[in-house]
Design a protein around this motif. Structure first.
Motif, PDB file in Angstrom:
ATOM      1  N   MET A 174      47.751  72.369 -29.121  1.00 19.40           N
ATOM      2  CA  MET A 174      48.235  71.722 -27.872  1.00 19.40           C
ATOM      3  C   MET A 174      49.926  71.272 -27.918  1.00 19.40           C
ATOM      4  N   CYS A 175      50.091  70.788 -29.075  1.00 16.07           N
ATOM      5  CA  CYS A 175      51.481  70.453 -29.331  1.00 16.07           C
ATOM      6  C   CYS A 175      52.505  71.531 -29.110  1.00 16.07           C
ATOM      7  N   LEU A 176      52.023  72.664 -29.857  1.00 13.16           N
ATOM      8  CA  LEU A 176      52.563  74.009 -29.667  1.00 13.16           C
ATOM      9  C   LEU A 176      52.992  74.271 -28.141  1.00 13.16           C
ATOM     10  N   ILE A 177      51.895  74.422 -27.527  1.00 12.24           N
ATOM     11  CA  ILE A 177      51.890  74.736 -26.073  1.00 12.24           C
ATOM     12  C   ILE A 177      52.672  73.713 -25.447  1.00 12.24           C
ATOM     13  N   TYR A 178      53.008  72.559 -25.674  1.00 10.84           N
ATOM     14  CA  TYR A 178      53.826  71.612 -25.004  1.00 10.84           C
ATOM     15  C   TYR A 178      55.385  72.066 -25.370  1.00 10.84           C
ATOM     16  N   SER A 179      55.559  72.322 -26.514  1.00 11.15           N
ATOM     17  CA  SER A 179      57.007  72.791 -26.911  1.00 11.15           C
ATOM     18  C   SER A 179      57.176  73.983 -26.153  1.00 11.15           C
ATOM     19  N   LEU A 180      56.421  75.086 -25.910  1.00  9.15           N
ATOM     20  CA  LEU A 180      56.445  76.194 -25.101  1.00  9.15           C
ATOM     21  C   LEU A 180      56.924  75.981 -23.724  1.00  9.15           C
ATOM     22  N   GLN A 195      36.696  66.210 -37.214  1.00 11.25           N
ATOM     23  CA  GLN A 195      38.243  65.516 -36.814  1.00 11.25           C
ATOM     24  C   GLN A 195      39.143  66.397 -37.319  1.00 11.25           C
ATOM     25  N   ILE A 196      38.847  67.097 -38.587  1.00 11.57           N
ATOM     26  CA  ILE A 196      39.762  68.030 -39.186  1.00 11.57           C
ATOM     27  C   ILE A 196      39.889  69.217 -37.980  1.00 11.57           C
ATOM     28  N   ILE A 197      38.926  69.728 -37.418  1.00  9.32           N
ATOM     29  CA  ILE A 197      39.133  70.805 -36.497  1.00  9.32           C
ATOM     30  C   ILE A 197      39.814  70.193 -35.095  1.00  9.32           C
ATOM     31  N   ALA A 198      39.537  68.918 -34.901  1.00 10.44           N
ATOM     32  CA  ALA A 198      40.041  68.477 -33.576  1.00 10.44           C
ATOM     33  C   ALA A 198      41.662  68.576 -33.973  1.00 10.44           C
ATOM     34  N   ALA A 199      42.088  67.877 -34.901  1.00  8.96           N
ATOM     35  CA  ALA A 199      43.454  67.769 -35.580  1.00  8.96           C
ATOM     36  C   ALA A 199      44.454  69.134 -35.470  1.00  8.96           C
ATOM     37  N   THR A 200      43.563  70.212 -35.799  1.00 13.14           N
ATOM     38  CA  THR A 200      44.301  71.450 -35.981  1.00 13.14           C
ATOM     39  C   THR A 200      44.480  71.826 -34.397  1.00 13.14           C
ATOM     40  N   LEU A 201      43.368  71.727 -33.627  1.00 14.47           N
ATOM     41  CA  LEU A 201      43.321  71.998 -32.059  1.00 14.47           C
ATOM     42  C   LEU A 201      44.404  71.203 -31.415  1.00 14.47           C
ATOM     43  N   PHE A 202      44.537  69.905 -31.662  1.00 11.79           N
ATOM     44  CA  PHE A 202      45.790  69.240 -31.268  1.00 11.79           C
ATOM     45  C   PHE A 202      47.066  69.731 -31.561  1.00 11.79           C
ATOM     46  N   ASN A 203      47.309  70.168 -32.642  1.00 15.02           N
ATOM     47  CA  ASN A 203      48.537  70.739 -33.120  1.00 15.02           C
ATOM     48  C   ASN A 203      49.004  72.070 -32.431  1.00 15.02           C
ATOM     49  N   VAL A 261      58.932  76.798 -33.916  1.00 12.55           N
ATOM     50  CA  VAL A 261      58.642  77.820 -35.140  1.00 12.55           C
ATOM     51  C   VAL A 261      57.891  76.612 -36.068  1.00 12.55           C
ATOM     52  N   VAL A 262      58.228  75.498 -36.180  1.00 10.20           N
ATOM     53  CA  VAL A 262      57.754  74.573 -36.905  1.00 10.20           C
ATOM     54  C   VAL A 262      56.248  74.399 -36.512  1.00 10.20           C
ATOM     55  N   TYR A 263      55.813  74.101 -35.286  1.00  3.95           N
ATOM     56  CA  TYR A 263      54.591  74.006 -34.706  1.00  3.95           C
ATOM     57  C   TYR A 263      53.819  75.191 -34.876  1.00  3.95           C
ATOM     58  N   SER A 264      54.252  76.468 -34.678  1.00  2.94           N
ATOM     59  CA  SER A 264      53.613  77.615 -35.074  1.00  2.94           C
ATOM     60  C   SER A 264      53.351  77.929 -36.494  1.00  2.94           C
ATOM     61  N   LEU A 265      54.141  77.740 -37.611  1.00  4.48           N
ATOM     62  CA  LEU A 265      53.994  77.830 -39.128  1.00  4.48           C
ATOM     63  C   LEU A 265      52.872  76.751 -39.415  1.00  4.48           C
ATOM     64  N   CYS A 266      52.945  75.386 -38.795  1.00  4.44           N
ATOM     65  CA  CYS A 266      51.942  74.397 -39.256  1.00  4.44           C
ATOM     66  C   CYS A 266      50.771  74.716 -38.566  1.00  4.44           C
ATOM     67  N   THR A 267      50.630  75.286 -37.410  1.00  2.00           N
ATOM     68  CA  THR A 267      49.350  75.645 -36.920  1.00  2.00           C
ATOM     69  C   THR A 267      48.700  76.544 -37.596  1.00  2.00           C
ATOM     70  N   ALA A 299      42.651  69.284 -49.550  1.00  2.00           N
ATOM     71  CA  ALA A 299      42.713  68.012 -48.875  1.00  2.00           C
ATOM     72  C   ALA A 299      44.226  67.617 -48.968  1.00  2.00           C
ATOM     73  N   ARG A 300      44.874  67.621 -49.989  1.00  5.09           N
ATOM     74  CA  ARG A 300      46.398  67.069 -50.113  1.00  5.09           C
ATOM     75  C   ARG A 300      47.112  68.052 -49.589  1.00  5.09           C
ATOM     76  N   LEU A 301      47.094  69.344 -49.622  1.00  2.00           N
ATOM     77  CA  LEU A 301      47.983  70.251 -49.136  1.00  2.00           C
ATOM     78  C   LEU A 301      47.851  70.166 -47.414  1.00  2.00           C
ATOM     79  N   PHE A 302      46.594  69.677 -46.916  1.00  2.00           N
ATOM     80  CA  PHE A 302      46.431  69.340 -45.479  1.00  2.00           C
ATOM     81  C   PHE A 302      47.173  68.209 -45.110  1.00  2.00           C
ATOM     82  N   ILE A 303      47.150  67.109 -45.984  1.00  2.00           N
ATOM     83  CA  ILE A 303      47.890  65.961 -45.723  1.00  2.00           C
ATOM     84  C   ILE A 303      49.546  66.366 -45.698  1.00  2.00           C
ATOM     85  N   SER A 304      49.754  66.985 -46.669  1.00  2.00           N
ATOM     86  CA  SER A 304      51.213  67.352 -47.095  1.00  2.00           C
ATOM     87  C   SER A 304      51.943  68.246 -45.893  1.00  2.00           C
ATOM     88  N   VAL A 305      50.941  69.105 -45.234  1.00  2.00           N
ATOM     89  CA  VAL A 305      51.603  69.761 -44.202  1.00  2.00           C
ATOM     90  C   VAL A 305      51.788  68.902 -43.079  1.00  2.00           C
TER      91      VAL A 305
END
Length: 370
Positions: free
Chosen positions: A112-118, A102-110, A150-156, A18-24
């Motif tokens: 979508m942010c990667l797609i937006y950056s592309l 919501q944890i799964i939704a947050a990952t999917l949202f990330n 790259v940041v979005y890819s690694l964090c995803t 949980a704390r790693l998730f928030i840290s990322v």
């Protein structure tokens, strides 16, 4: 005496996952905000000698009625920043409430942010529009755009791995608070899905409306001020009303919500067609924003269709006792927190008299109704 601010006081469990998730999430917010902040600075520097546009800055072309403006690019960068703050809110709330959906939704949202950056990189360097061409020789801007991807890819990847671990940790406990009633547990699952969808609806619809109002519509166009003054705040009020109808199980209000959401795809399909059919190439108001708006329209349209379906499922579950079960659990959990606070302050006798029906599991930091 005020309590010190700790991860535990913020609702973050002691679990390393949980704390790693928030840290990322925090590291990603810091990286993207810094990158996009510098991108905005570079954009302003490039346009500093330009002629002012309708909104007060930018460049106006002399041969057409279109404006090639720096706010077009700044709005996209600001959306990146706001998206990161929204993602951080999703992550913190999901972990604090052990909400695997919501944890799964947050990952999917990330994702979508990667797609937006592309899409942004494509607009700048692969198939640049006429206005984005000014960045072609700016190597610093290219590096910043690549770094963002790259940041979005690694964090995803990190979010996906941590989501699996958190699902294993929280998944089987998510609905335990409602007891062994399978009908209530299924209803609660759909309840949580709808809450998460409504949050995503708010973000994507407001982002789309802001882009449409500031990048496409003209200051002299009444539709601009209708969009800013009526549509955006009205949509927020409508979605907040949806939250309220779901929480208190107001059938009539929920029917209105479902009907309005069911009709809204017609508007988005109309806008999608209007952006791509019968456009004068010499006076194309969507030239620089078509890809971005299309992305937001498609995502918003998909979210609305799923929201309608889930809303119907939730409506059918009204009256089976879910509202009462959630209210009862929340009240008992609040009382237990108060009891623990009293015990920590030395009033153990007063606390234990009201603490007979509960167990506090220190290892998992979760209140479990027995």
């Amino acid at each position: 005496m005020s309590r010190p601010l700790t991860l535990k006081s913020l609702g973050i469990p002691r679990s390393i996952w949980a704390r790693l998730f928030i840290s990322v999430a925090l590291l990603e917010v810091f990286a993207i905000v810094c990158i996009q902040g510098y991108v905005i600075k570079r954009t302003v520097d490039i346009y500093k000698n330009g002629v002012e546009s309708q909104w007060g800055f930018g460049v106006l072309t002399g041969s057409t009625k279109m404006s090639i403006t720096q706010e077009s690019f700044i709005v996209y960068d600001v959306i990146f920043i706001v998206a990161q703050l929204f993602l951080l809110m999703l992550c913190w709330e999901a972990v604090a409430h052990k909400n695997t959906i919501q944890i799964i939704a947050a990952t999917l949202f990330n994702v979508m942010c990667l797609i937006y950056s592309l899409i942004q990189y494509t607009t700048f360097y692969i198939r640049p529009s006429s206005s984005a061409g000014i960045f072609q020789k700016d190597n610093d801007m290219r590096i910043l755009q690549i770094t963002t991807m790259v940041v979005y890819s690694l964090c995803t990847v990190a979010f996906a791995m941590l989501t699996w671990e958190l699902y294993q940790l929280f998944g089987w406990k998510t609905y335990k608070k409602l007891g062994a009633n399978l009908a209530l547990r299924r209803a609660y699952k759909w309840h949580q899905i709808l809450l998460t969808l409504l949050k995503l609806d708010i973000f994507f619809f407001i982002s789309y409306s802001v882009q449409l109002a500031t990048l496409v519509l003209r200051v002299s166009d009444p539709e601009t001020w209708v969009q800013i003054g009526v549509v955006i705040p009205g949509s927020v009020v409508f979605l907040v009303l949806s939250f309220w109808a779901l929480k208190v199980e107001k059938r009539r209000v929920m029917i209105v919500v479902i009907i309005c959401l069911g009709l809204s795809p017609a508007y988005f399909i109309y806008k999608l067609v209007r952006m791509n059919v019968g456009i004068d190439k010499n006076n194309d108001p969507y030239l620089d924003s078509r890809k971005y708006l299309t992305f937001f329209i498609v995502v918003t349209l998909a979210l609305i269709l799923v929201t309608v379906y889930v809303s119907i499922r939730c409506y059918r579950n009204f009256g089976i006792g879910l509202k009462e079960a959630i209210a009862d659990y929340d009240a008992r959990k609040a009382q237990l927190k108060a009891n623990i606070a009293l015990m920590n302050s030395g009033n153990a006798d007063q606390a234990t008299t009201e603490n007979r029906n509960y167990e506090y599991t220190e290892v998992n930091e979760r209140f479990v109704l027995e």
